[in-house]
Design a protein around this motif. Sequence first.
Motif, PDB file in Angstrom:
ATOM      1  N   LYS A 113      -3.214  -7.002  -6.552  1.00 24.01           N
ATOM      2  CA  LYS A 113      -2.736  -8.748  -5.724  1.00 24.01           C
ATOM      3  C   LYS A 113      -2.435  -8.181  -4.672  1.00 24.01           C
ATOM      4  CE  LYS A 113       0.389 -12.090  -7.076  1.00 24.01           C
ATOM      5  NZ  LYS A 113       1.320 -12.610  -8.142  1.00 24.01           N
ATOM      6  N   ASN A 114      -1.335  -6.890  -3.841  1.00 21.21           N
ATOM      7  CA  ASN A 114      -0.730  -7.274  -3.097  1.00 21.21           C
ATOM      8  C   ASN A 114      -1.506  -6.561  -1.238  1.00 21.21           C
ATOM      9  OD1 ASN A 114       0.987  -9.660  -4.492  1.00 21.21           O
ATOM     10  ND2 ASN A 114       2.155  -7.758  -5.345  1.00 21.21           N
ATOM     11  N   GLY A 115      -1.763  -5.338  -2.192  1.00 23.61           N
ATOM     12  CA  GLY A 115      -1.929  -4.090  -1.202  1.00 23.61           C
ATOM     13  C   GLY A 115      -3.227  -5.103   0.027  1.00 23.61           C
ATOM     14  N   LYS A 116      -3.210  -4.101   1.280  1.00 26.58           N
ATOM     15  CA  LYS A 116      -3.928  -4.909   2.382  1.00 26.58           C
ATOM     16  C   LYS A 116      -5.536  -3.641   2.229  1.00 26.58           C
ATOM     17  CE  LYS A 116      -3.308  -5.912   7.188  1.00 26.58           C
ATOM     18  NZ  LYS A 116      -3.214  -6.065   8.633  1.00 26.58           N
ATOM     19  N   ASN A 117      -4.946  -2.308   2.350  1.00 26.65           N
ATOM     20  CA  ASN A 117      -5.595  -0.839   2.548  1.00 26.65           C
ATOM     21  C   ASN A 117      -7.059  -1.262   1.689  1.00 26.65           C
ATOM     22  OD1 ASN A 117      -6.838   1.815   2.153  1.00 26.65           O
ATOM     23  ND2 ASN A 117      -5.494   1.886   4.559  1.00 26.65           N
ATOM     24  N   THR A 118      -8.482  -1.401   2.467  1.00 28.60           N
ATOM     25  CA  THR A 118      -8.949  -1.535   1.082  1.00 28.60           C
ATOM     26  C   THR A 118      -9.230  -0.058   0.706  1.00 28.60           C
ATOM     27  OG1 THR A 118      -9.930  -2.066   3.008  1.00 28.60           O
ATOM     28  CG2 THR A 118     -12.260  -2.058   1.354  1.00 28.60           C
ATOM     29  N   ASP A 119      -9.102   1.179   0.431  1.00 27.22           N
ATOM     30  CA  ASP A 119      -8.925   2.152  -0.006  1.00 27.22           C
ATOM     31  C   ASP A 119      -8.231   2.561  -1.259  1.00 27.22           C
ATOM     32  OD1 ASP A 119     -11.498   2.832   1.428  1.00 27.22           O
ATOM     33  OD2 ASP A 119     -10.503   4.740   2.909  1.00 27.22           O
ATOM     34  N   ASP A 156       0.490  -1.212   0.137  1.00 35.49           N
ATOM     35  CA  ASP A 156       0.258  -0.351  -0.553  1.00 35.49           C
ATOM     36  C   ASP A 156       0.873   1.415  -0.320  1.00 35.49           C
ATOM     37  OD1 ASP A 156      -2.533  -1.198   0.443  1.00 35.49           O
ATOM     38  OD2 ASP A 156      -2.173  -1.775   2.092  1.00 35.49           O
ATOM     39  N   VAL A 157       1.861   1.312   0.634  1.00 34.34           N
ATOM     40  CA  VAL A 157       2.592   2.307   1.265  1.00 34.34           C
ATOM     41  C   VAL A 157       3.778   2.696  -0.718  1.00 34.34           C
ATOM     42  CG1 VAL A 157       5.174   2.897   2.217  1.00 34.34           C
ATOM     43  CG2 VAL A 157       3.120   2.048   3.433  1.00 34.34           C
ATOM     44  N   THR A 158       4.293   1.354  -0.748  1.00 27.95           N
ATOM     45  CA  THR A 158       4.898   1.639  -1.851  1.00 27.95           C
ATOM     46  C   THR A 158       3.975   2.222  -3.154  1.00 27.95           C
ATOM     47  OG1 THR A 158       6.065   0.304  -1.205  1.00 27.95           O
ATOM     48  CG2 THR A 158       5.890   0.052  -3.894  1.00 27.95           C
ATOM     49  N   PHE A 159       2.481   1.688  -2.849  1.00 22.44           N
ATOM     50  CA  PHE A 159       1.820   2.309  -4.046  1.00 22.44           C
ATOM     51  C   PHE A 159       1.212   3.717  -4.572  1.00 22.44           C
ATOM     52  CE2 PHE A 159      -2.946   2.755  -5.548  1.00 22.44           C
ATOM     53  CZ  PHE A 159      -3.070   3.118  -6.565  1.00 22.44           C
TER      54      PHE A 159
END
Length: 221
Positions: free
Chosen positions: A189-195, A70-73
Amino acid sequence: MTSFLRAARRTTPRRIAAIGAATVGALLLTACGGDDMSGMDHGSGKSSKSASASASAGNGTGAASFNDADVTFAQMMIPHHEQALEMARLADGRASDTEIKDIVAKIEKAQDPEIRTMKGWLDSWKQPTAMESMPGMDHGGGDGGDGMMSDADMKELKAMKGAEFDKMFAQMMIDHHNGAITMAKDEQKNGKNTDAVQMAGAIVKGQSTEVEQLQGILDRL
């Protein structure tokens, strides 16, 4: 009459005692019942508050949860969007194609708010806005697989006008959008944060549509 009075005098103390005992018993039961109900009410209230607090804590944790993806995105998509806006602003006074102008408006409408949102995420996560090292994000070395344009590309686009600008803009923006789509799919594919995952989905959908439109423009110019 005299017999009746004697009988009344004999029974009255017993009746009074019975009535008194019943009254005291009723009072004791009422008192005990009041304490029990009061305790139940307080107990229920505490349980309700505790449950609400737990639910709130759970919701807060869920809303704030994130991982490295999420941070990298967010850190990579912010400068990516910023360059797209920079390219879009060059269209003013240079673009001649109506569809190009339409896409420029869509880019500005969608990506500027997304930049503000992603910066807000990073701030709430207590993460830096930019990564320490982001290959291809310095605008100098060209496309590092993320679709970013080099300084030379941007300078060349700025020097063009009319149909030449439209063609180069369309080609550059196709490459740029494809880079964003790749990053967004990785977040899905790899994120966790819903938003963040939801925004990634919107980017994939919106920019894929624009890529098709831009390709159609190239085919007819």
